[in-house]
Design an enzyme around this catalytic site. Structure first.
Site, PDB file in Angstrom:
ATOM      1  N   CYS A  36      -0.598   4.155   2.174  1.00 57.23           N
ATOM      2  CA  CYS A  36      -0.417   4.029   3.632  1.00 57.23           C
ATOM      3  C   CYS A  36       1.044   4.214   4.027  1.00 57.23           C
ATOM      4  O   CYS A  36       1.345   4.896   4.999  1.00 57.23           O
ATOM      5  CB  CYS A  36      -0.823   2.645   4.146  1.00 57.23           C
ATOM      6  SG  CYS A  36      -2.176   1.894   3.297  1.00 57.23           S
ATOM      7  N   ASP A  37       1.945   3.576   3.298  1.00 58.19           N
ATOM      8  CA  ASP A  37       3.329   3.484   3.765  1.00 58.19           C
ATOM      9  C   ASP A  37       4.301   4.405   3.045  1.00 58.19           C
ATOM     10  O   ASP A  37       5.457   4.538   3.478  1.00 58.19           O
ATOM     11  CB  ASP A  37       3.826   2.034   3.627  1.00 58.19           C
ATOM     12  CG  ASP A  37       3.013   1.082   4.493  1.00 58.19           C
ATOM     13  OD1 ASP A  37       2.475   1.556   5.510  1.00 58.19           O
ATOM     14  OD2 ASP A  37       2.912  -0.099   4.163  1.00 58.19           O
ATOM     15  N   CYS A  78       0.827  -1.211   0.000  1.00 58.40           N
ATOM     16  CA  CYS A  78       0.000   0.000   0.000  1.00 58.40           C
ATOM     17  C   CYS A  78       0.856   1.254   0.000  1.00 58.40           C
ATOM     18  O   CYS A  78       1.377   1.659   1.042  1.00 58.40           O
ATOM     19  CB  CYS A  78      -0.930  -0.005   1.212  1.00 58.40           C
ATOM     20  SG  CYS A  78      -1.944   1.478   1.286  1.00 58.40           S
TER      21      CYS A  78
END
Ligand code: NDP
Length: 311
Positions: free
Chosen positions: A139-140, A136
């Site tokens: 997200c990261d 992701c």
């Protein structure tokens, strides 16, 4: 809030649009309802902006799913967080075993756990997951500011990740196994124009290397496997699509050749009392509003099935 009991009329596995819509419909039919899920929202919580859910011009996937859950909770739906590992048919109903060892039984069960990120299944992937291996970018991505990363894949997800990460990372490799990209050509053109993006077609990843965290990857040319190289990098974003993870259900319900659960127009699977809805089914269009509608339909089918048992 932990579940108050072990037996329910209706157990739903999955808390994305299909599962939560089904929960709302079931609760309004007075079915005692338990939702079992790893987390609320499923893959939806990775969606930055949703612009096609009726009633909202734009809303984040996370916020939309919170609203679904709040509505379900207000109607008395209970939640258990964990992974369902086995479903056993009982004389009447189903018993569901979780990874925690907990067991719940339900008169009817709904499979609505959506899709999972496809994995490369290469050495180092599992071991270094969360330690430089991620699925992701949204997200990261911020963890890789000024670092060197690789994105694997050739579809829109991979290109989306490349375009986003190029604004954060020092260098982004895009590694794709062929020279045919599924991604929209406009995205590819934008990526090609970026100074810190290096696109390598016909490139396969053989291994992810690292001790406690990712330090590099071993790659080879898919046209000529003898041509090998090791790239030093700190993050690898695997963006190679999604798949239904249904192997654990193959003895319970009918699956198609790509592992999707086969359902009829009302969400019934091959087993009476076992329903399925949303992206884990053989529905062609994997869309939020379609999954939500399928969840509602499946809950009404479950209600019909359960009331037919007591007649
Ligand atoms: P896709 O299925 O479109 O693409 C997957 C890519 O990963 C392909 O290039 C495929 O290669 C490659 N791949 C698959 N398996 C492997 C493997 N084992 N090893 C190496 N490479 C592999 O998935 P996406 O996640 O990109 O997109 C899914 C859907 O979501 C699409 O409909 C897409 O359009 C949509 N989407 C739209 C976005 C947008 O509009 N901004 C953003 C993100 C997704 P090959 O081609 O060789 O099979």
């Amino acid at each position: 809030m932990t579940p108050k009991k072990e037996k329910y009329d209706f157990i739903i596995i999955g808390a994305g649009p299909a599962g939560l819509s089904a929960a709302i419909y079931a609760a309004r039919r007075n079915l005692s309802t338990l939702v079992i899920a790893k987390q609320v929202g499923g893959l939806m919580i990775l969606t930055h902006q949703v612009e096609n859910y009726p009633g909202f011009n734009e809303i984040s996937g996370y916020d939309l799913m919170q609203k679904f859950q709040d509505q379900a909770k207000r109607l008395g739906v209970e939640f258990e967080f964990g992974e369902a590992q086995k479903i056993a048919r009982q004389k009447i109903g189903f018993e569901i075993l979780l990874d925690s060892g907990k067991k719940f039984s339900g008169g009817a069960v709904l499979l609505a756990f959506g899709l999972s990120h496809r994995q490369l299944n290469i050495p180092g992937e599992k071991e270094l997951s969360g330690k430089g291996v991620t699925y992701c970018a949204t997200c990261d991505g911020p963890l890789y500011r000024d670092k060197t990363v690789a994105v694997i894949g050739g579809g829109n997800s991979a290109l989306d990740a490349v375009l986003y990460l190029s604004g954060l990372a020092k260098k982004v490799y895009l590694l794709h196994r062929t020279d045919q990209f599924r991604a929209e050509s406009g995205m590819l053109l934008r990526a090609r124009a970026l100074a810190n993006v290096e696109i390598r077609a016909n490139t396969q990843v053989a291994e992810i290397v690292g001790d406690k965290k990712v330090s590099g990857i071993k790659i080879y040319n898919s046209q000529n496997p003898e041509v090998k190289e090791e790239l030093d990098l700190e993050g690898i974003f695997i963006e190679i699509g999604y798949e239904p993870r249904t192997a654990w259900l193959k003895d319970l319900v009918g699956l198609n050749s790509i592992g999707e659960i086969i359902v009829d127009n009302n969400g019934n699977t091959s087993v009476p009392g076992s329903l399925a809805a949303g992206d884990c089914t053989d529905v062609v269009f994997k869309q939020i509003v379609i999954a939500a509608g399928a969840g509602a339909k499946a809950a009404l089918s479950a209600y019909k099935y359960l009331t037919s048992l007591v007649r």
